[in-house]
Design a protein around this motif. Sequence first.
Motif, PDB file in Angstrom:
ATOM      1  N   ARG A 145      23.420  85.666  68.161  1.00  0.00           N
ATOM      2  CA  ARG A 145      24.461  85.806  67.141  1.00  0.00           C
ATOM      3  C   ARG A 145      23.923  86.476  65.883  1.00  0.00           C
ATOM      4  O   ARG A 145      24.598  87.307  65.281  1.00  0.00           O
ATOM      5  N   PHE A 146      22.705  86.152  65.479  1.00  0.00           N
ATOM      6  CA  PHE A 146      22.110  86.863  64.341  1.00  0.00           C
ATOM      7  C   PHE A 146      21.940  88.336  64.682  1.00  0.00           C
ATOM      8  O   PHE A 146      22.221  89.206  63.866  1.00  0.00           O
ATOM      9  N   GLY A 147      21.487  88.617  65.901  1.00  0.00           N
ATOM     10  CA  GLY A 147      21.322  90.009  66.325  1.00  0.00           C
ATOM     11  C   GLY A 147      22.625  90.777  66.280  1.00  0.00           C
ATOM     12  O   GLY A 147      22.665  91.914  65.779  1.00  0.00           O
ATOM     13  N   GLU A 148      23.698  90.174  66.781  1.00  0.00           N
ATOM     14  CA  GLU A 148      25.009  90.831  66.766  1.00  0.00           C
ATOM     15  C   GLU A 148      25.463  91.148  65.349  1.00  0.00           C
ATOM     16  O   GLU A 148      25.906  92.255  65.060  1.00  0.00           O
ATOM     17  N   VAL A 149      25.371  90.166  64.471  1.00  0.00           N
ATOM     18  CA  VAL A 149      25.861  90.328  63.113  1.00  0.00           C
ATOM     19  C   VAL A 149      25.002  91.312  62.317  1.00  0.00           C
ATOM     20  O   VAL A 149      25.512  92.122  61.543  1.00  0.00           O
ATOM     21  N   LEU A 150      23.695  91.259  62.526  1.00  0.00           N
ATOM     22  CA  LEU A 150      22.784  92.104  61.748  1.00  0.00           C
ATOM     23  C   LEU A 150      22.508  93.452  62.406  1.00  0.00           C
ATOM     24  O   LEU A 150      21.884  94.323  61.789  1.00  0.00           O
ATOM     25  N   GLY A 151      22.927  93.615  63.656  1.00  0.00           N
ATOM     26  CA  GLY A 151      22.690  94.881  64.341  1.00  0.00           C
ATOM     27  C   GLY A 151      21.243  95.070  64.749  1.00  0.00           C
ATOM     28  O   GLY A 151      20.733  96.196  64.754  1.00  0.00           O
ATOM     29  N   VAL A 152      20.581  93.970  65.082  1.00  0.00           N
ATOM     30  CA  VAL A 152      19.198  94.027  65.562  1.00  0.00           C
ATOM     31  C   VAL A 152      19.145  93.307  66.904  1.00  0.00           C
ATOM     32  O   VAL A 152      20.089  92.622  67.287  1.00  0.00           O
ATOM     33  N   SER A 153      18.044  93.450  67.597  1.00  0.00           N
ATOM     34  CA  SER A 153      17.913  92.741  68.867  1.00  0.00           C
ATOM     35  C   SER A 153      17.721  91.243  68.606  1.00  0.00           C
ATOM     36  O   SER A 153      17.204  90.854  67.550  1.00  0.00           O
ATOM     37  N   PRO A 154      18.125  90.416  69.571  1.00  0.00           N
ATOM     38  CA  PRO A 154      17.871  88.985  69.414  1.00  0.00           C
ATOM     39  C   PRO A 154      16.384  88.686  69.223  1.00  0.00           C
ATOM     40  O   PRO A 154      16.030  87.784  68.470  1.00  0.00           O
ATOM     41  N   GLU A 155      15.534  89.463  69.886  1.00  0.00           N
ATOM     42  CA  GLU A 155      14.090  89.254  69.744  1.00  0.00           C
ATOM     43  C   GLU A 155      13.632  89.526  68.308  1.00  0.00           C
ATOM     44  O   GLU A 155      12.792  88.812  67.768  1.00  0.00           O
ATOM     45  N   THR A 156      14.194  90.572  67.702  1.00  0.00           N
ATOM     46  CA  THR A 156      13.844  90.879  66.303  1.00  0.00           C
ATOM     47  C   THR A 156      14.250  89.723  65.402  1.00  0.00           C
ATOM     48  O   THR A 156      13.479  89.313  64.529  1.00  0.00           O
ATOM     49  N   ALA A 157      15.440  89.198  65.615  1.00  0.00           N
ATOM     50  CA  ALA A 157      15.899  88.064  64.803  1.00  0.00           C
ATOM     51  C   ALA A 157      15.018  86.844  65.031  1.00  0.00           C
ATOM     52  O   ALA A 157      14.603  86.177  64.082  1.00  0.00           O
ATOM     53  N   ARG A 158      14.706  86.558  66.294  1.00  0.00           N
ATOM     54  CA  ARG A 158      13.911  85.379  66.621  1.00  0.00           C
ATOM     55  C   ARG A 158      12.496  85.464  66.064  1.00  0.00           C
ATOM     56  O   ARG A 158      11.936  84.474  65.616  1.00  0.00           O
ATOM     57  N   GLU A 159      11.909  86.648  66.083  1.00  0.00           N
ATOM     58  CA  GLU A 159      10.514  86.807  65.687  1.00  0.00           C
ATOM     59  C   GLU A 159      10.325  87.126  64.209  1.00  0.00           C
ATOM     60  O   GLU A 159       9.189  87.172  63.735  1.00  0.00           O
ATOM     61  N   ALA A 160      11.414  87.326  63.474  1.00  0.00           N
ATOM     62  CA  ALA A 160      11.292  87.659  62.051  1.00  0.00           C
ATOM     63  C   ALA A 160      10.642  86.504  61.293  1.00  0.00           C
ATOM     64  O   ALA A 160      11.051  85.354  61.446  1.00  0.00           O
ATOM     65  N   PRO A 161       9.620  86.812  60.486  1.00  0.00           N
ATOM     66  CA  PRO A 161       9.009  85.754  59.667  1.00  0.00           C
ATOM     67  C   PRO A 161      10.040  85.091  58.754  1.00  0.00           C
ATOM     68  O   PRO A 161       9.978  83.904  58.492  1.00  0.00           O
ATOM     69  N   SER A 162      11.004  85.891  58.288  1.00  0.00           N
ATOM     70  CA  SER A 162      12.098  85.374  57.474  1.00  0.00           C
ATOM     71  C   SER A 162      13.335  86.223  57.735  1.00  0.00           C
ATOM     72  O   SER A 162      13.273  87.446  57.661  1.00  0.00           O
ATOM     73  N   LEU A 163      14.440  85.572  58.040  1.00  0.00           N
ATOM     74  CA  LEU A 163      15.686  86.308  58.245  1.00  0.00           C
ATOM     75  C   LEU A 163      16.116  87.025  56.972  1.00  0.00           C
ATOM     76  O   LEU A 163      16.783  88.050  57.021  1.00  0.00           O
ATOM     77  N   PHE A 164      15.693  86.525  55.829  1.00  0.00           N
ATOM     78  CA  PHE A 164      16.043  87.138  54.551  1.00  0.00           C
ATOM     79  C   PHE A 164      15.482  88.558  54.432  1.00  0.00           C
ATOM     80  O   PHE A 164      15.969  89.353  53.639  1.00  0.00           O
ATOM     81  N   ASP A 165      14.470  88.872  55.232  1.00  0.00           N
ATOM     82  CA  ASP A 165      13.862  90.204  55.188  1.00  0.00           C
ATOM     83  C   ASP A 165      14.555  91.204  56.106  1.00  0.00           C
ATOM     84  O   ASP A 165      14.257  92.390  56.056  1.00  0.00           O
ATOM     85  N   LEU A 166      15.462  90.736  56.956  1.00  0.00           N
ATOM     86  CA  LEU A 166      16.132  91.645  57.878  1.00  0.00           C
ATOM     87  C   LEU A 166      17.235  92.418  57.164  1.00  0.00           C
ATOM     88  O   LEU A 166      17.928  91.874  56.299  1.00  0.00           O
ATOM     89  N   PRO A 167      17.411  93.690  57.536  1.00  0.00           N
ATOM     90  CA  PRO A 167      18.462  94.492  56.900  1.00  0.00           C
ATOM     91  C   PRO A 167      19.836  93.893  57.170  1.00  0.00           C
ATOM     92  O   PRO A 167      20.140  93.473  58.279  1.00  0.00           O
ATOM     93  N   GLY A 168      20.636  93.824  56.123  1.00  0.00           N
ATOM     94  CA  GLY A 168      21.994  93.318  56.268  1.00  0.00           C
ATOM     95  C   GLY A 168      22.130  91.814  56.130  1.00  0.00           C
ATOM     96  O   GLY A 168      23.242  91.286  56.172  1.00  0.00           O
ATOM     97  N   PHE A 169      21.012  91.113  55.963  1.00  0.00           N
ATOM     98  CA  PHE A 169      21.097  89.657  55.832  1.00  0.00           C
ATOM     99  C   PHE A 169      21.543  89.314  54.420  1.00  0.00           C
ATOM    100  O   PHE A 169      20.831  89.530  53.450  1.00  0.00           O
ATOM    101  N   ASP A 170      22.762  88.801  54.323  1.00  0.00           N
ATOM    102  CA  ASP A 170      23.317  88.390  53.041  1.00  0.00           C
ATOM    103  C   ASP A 170      24.302  87.247  53.289  1.00  0.00           C
ATOM    104  O   ASP A 170      24.406  86.746  54.412  1.00  0.00           O
TER     105      ASP A 170
END
Length: 92
Positions: free
Chosen positions: A15-40
């Motif tokens: 669901r994070f991947g869908e909303v942020l336009g990244v792969s689920p793996e990118t969302a899962r492995e991110a040190p902080s979701l706050f650093d992902l593009p589009g996270f607001d």
Amino acid sequence: MNPRPSDLTSLVAARFGEVLGVSPETAREAPSLFDLPGFDSVAVVAVLERLEDELGVEVPPELIVPEAFESVAALTEILRTIREPTNSGGVR
């Protein structure tokens, strides 16, 4: 729907991947979701609404804090906690 623990983590990551336009793996492995593009705040609401609808739960307002969205694991743990049968709060 009552996903196993690993399935719940996968669902949250998807669901994070869908909303942020990244792969689920990118969302899962991110040190902080706050650093992902589009996270607001809009992304937080979108992810939370999708998960609540899919899982048939409602996250209590007191649990909707920045720390809950630090990582996929953090939100997964909150969802797991409110879905436990001994905790009737939050279950629709």
